[in-house]
Each structure stands twice: as C-alpha cells, then as structure tokens.
Design an enzyme around this catalytic site. Structure first.
Site, mmCIF file in Angstrom:
data_model
loop_
_atom_site.group_PDB
_atom_site.id
_atom_site.type_symbol
_atom_site.label_atom_id
_atom_site.label_comp_id
_atom_site.label_asym_id
_atom_site.label_seq_id
_atom_site.Cartn_x
_atom_site.Cartn_y
_atom_site.Cartn_z
ATOM 1 N N HIS A 169 -2.281 6.920 5.688
ATOM 2 C CA HIS A 169 -2.470 6.306 4.376
ATOM 3 C C HIS A 169 -3.889 5.784 4.220
ATOM 4 C CE1 HIS A 169 1.558 5.426 2.301
ATOM 5 N NE2 HIS A 169 1.804 6.338 3.224
ATOM 6 N N GLU A 204 0.651 11.533 -2.106
ATOM 7 C CA GLU A 204 0.973 10.548 -3.139
ATOM 8 C C GLU A 204 -0.322 10.085 -3.805
ATOM 9 O OE1 GLU A 204 1.680 9.378 0.173
ATOM 10 O OE2 GLU A 204 3.791 9.912 0.387
#
Length: 321
Positions: A38, A105
């Site tokens: 991330h 994402e």
C-alpha cells in the site's frame, strides 16, 4: 496438511516493528508469510504504510520463510519496474518469493494523477502488465503500446527460474478470468461458501497453481475486546462494497464506514475470544480447497496473537485440517 502463513499488514504497523513480528512468526511455527503493498492506510487509526519492496528484502534476508505480496502493476508501478523488482527478489532468494498481481485500488494508485479507470479497463491493463512482466522475466526485449507503453525494455538481473505470477481476486468472475494467465490465486474472506466459490471458479476455468486465502482475524481475551480491536482497525470493511475500489483517501473510508454495523464488521473480520472456534473456522476454509491460509490479526499489537499461535492455535488448525 494446509500451509499456514502470516500476513504482515504495512497499513497498520511501522516497518521496523513489522520485521520483528514476521521474525517472531517464523519462530512460533508459521510456514510462510505475505504482506500488503500500500501507499496509504485504509483509515486514519491504522496510520502507517511502509514500502513493501524494501521491507521484503529485509524480511527475506532475516528469515527462511517464503514470502508473497499482493501488488498492482500498471499505474503506480510501471510494469517494467515491477518486473525488475520481482526479478531482483527472485534472484536473491530463489524459490522463496511470489507476487500476486491485482488491478489495484484508487486509494494507492490515484497519486500518479492519471485517471482511475473502470474495472473492465483495469483488468485489461492488468492482463497487459502480466504479459509484459512474464516476457521480461523470461529475458525478452519488450516493446509494448497499449494501456501503457514500454520501449525496448529488458531486465538484466534475473533468477534462473522466474517467480510465479499469482492473481489476486475478490470475486468468482475475476477468479475465472484470471485462470487464463495466472500461476495461482489468492483471495480473502472467512465465509467457506464464498471462498469455496471463488476457488472453484478459478479451478473450473482451468486455473493452475496454489490457491490461497487471507483471513482477517481479531482474537482477544474477550469478545468485547476482540470487537473493539476490529472496530478500531478494520472499520473500512463496513464501507459499501461498490465504493471500495474507488475511494482515494483514508479520511473518506472513515467517513463512509459504519463502526456500529457489527454484522458488516463480522463479515469482514473473524471476531472471537475462543481459539478453538478460530481453529475450526480456519480449518473449514482449508476444506474448501485452499492450499494455503494466511492469518492476519487486525490489531496493531501482534504479540499476544503470535504467542497464541505458538502455544497451540497453529497446531489446532493443522490438527483439524
């Protein structure tokens, strides 16, 4: 016997502490590990996001575990750079590293300033990325003019055997689609019917390689404490499913999440104070056809969970599997 792995969550724990945690995970008996990749945490209470590729080098060098990571080439990572990173870890640690490629994402990818494409375009970009990465790992010189460009690219330092490229899939249709190109699959969840459906979709479509499932767990001394930890750290699991891929900031996840929706929280996290219940439910996931199960305790402090794993939880799961 099912392979039991430890999930290292960069969104929640500083990389230095996470390295100590994964070293402890090896000592208590986990078979392997994986980590997230991330740029941003899911929510403000998580508050971390170390760079997984730097951390993976340290983790592989200081343990003997095999490692994987779920990563999204195509926007934040140019596929040529992703191939170079994969090749370097593969060369340094032969047979011990696998990436699982996903379509990503917006939370992590929006920072490039490029438009965030709809799912169909993201999947096509992922397929193109996987194809280019595989060719580069094979030693080819690659030109590509599609949803991204590559000009006469090659990766010079490569392992003798390319790491397998798994696919990350959160639904049965995506799993079936990935079967045409992936060397394995990883999904997430703790509902045996849902997980079993995803794994079956992959295999029924001709998918090969290991199938893995990541399980979010909140295990504590009381049900109240386990629920408190899940509410604090994994509240984004209550956000509307249709928004999960498109939200761009942790603050927005906090805004659209509902920490009072206990049913939704329990759908996202296996919340329990009973080790035997956790063992039975994890073993039930293995029974759906999962070759590997990666346990992720959603609390910031991993010490109690890792102690429980070493004192009997891992053995109980293996005994039931």
């Amino acid at each position: 016997m099912v392979f039991l792995g430890y999930h290292a969550s960069h969104e929640q724990i500083p990389p230095s502490q996470l390295l100590a945690d994964v070293q402890e995970a090896e000592r208590v008996g986990f078979d392997g590990a994986m980590c997230s990749d991330h740029l941003a945490p899911w929510g403000l209470a998580q508050g971390e996001s170390g760079y997984s590729w730097s951390w993976l080098g340290a983790a592989l060098a200081t343990t003997s575990l095999p490692f994987g990571t779920v990563t999204a080439p195509g926007q934040r990572y140019h596929p040529v750079i992703a191939a170079q990173a994969i090749a370097t870890l593969g060369e340094m640690f032969p047979g011990r590293f696998w990436p699982a490629l996903g379509s990503g994402e917006a939370l992590n990818e929006h920072v490039t300033g490029d438009a965030w494409p709809p799912k169909g375009e993201r999947q096509e970009r992922l397929l193109q990325s996987a194809t280019v990465i595989r060719r580069l790992l094979a030693g080819e010189r690659v030109d590509h003019d599609g949803m991204f460009q590559a000009h006469d690219a090659r990766v010079w330092s490569r392992p003798s055997q390319a790491p397998p490229l798994r696919a990350a899939a959160a639904s049965a249709p995506t799993a079936a689609w990935a079967a045409s190109w992936a060397d394995g699959l990883i999904t997430v969840g703790h509902d045996p019917d849902a997980v079993g459906g995803i794994l079956a979709a992959y295999r029924d479509a001709g998918g090969t390689g290991p199938c893995a499932v990541q399980v979010h767990v909140s295990l504590a001394g009381s049900e109240t404490e386990a629920l408190r930890i899940a509410t604090d750290q994994w509240r984004h699991s209550t956000a509307p499913a249709e928004l999960m891929w498109d939200i761009m900031q942790p603050e927005e996840f906090d805004r659209v999440s509902d920490p009072d929706d206990v049913d939704a929280l329990r759908r996202g996290v296996l919340v329990s104070a009973d080790e035997s219940e956790v063992a039975q439910r994890v073993a039930a996931l293995a029974a759906t056809g999962a070759d590997e199960v990666f346990l992720h305790h959603v609390g910031k402090d991993q010490s109690d969970f890792l102690a429980r794993c070493g004192e009997g939880l891992l053995a109980a799961i293996r005994g039931l599997s």
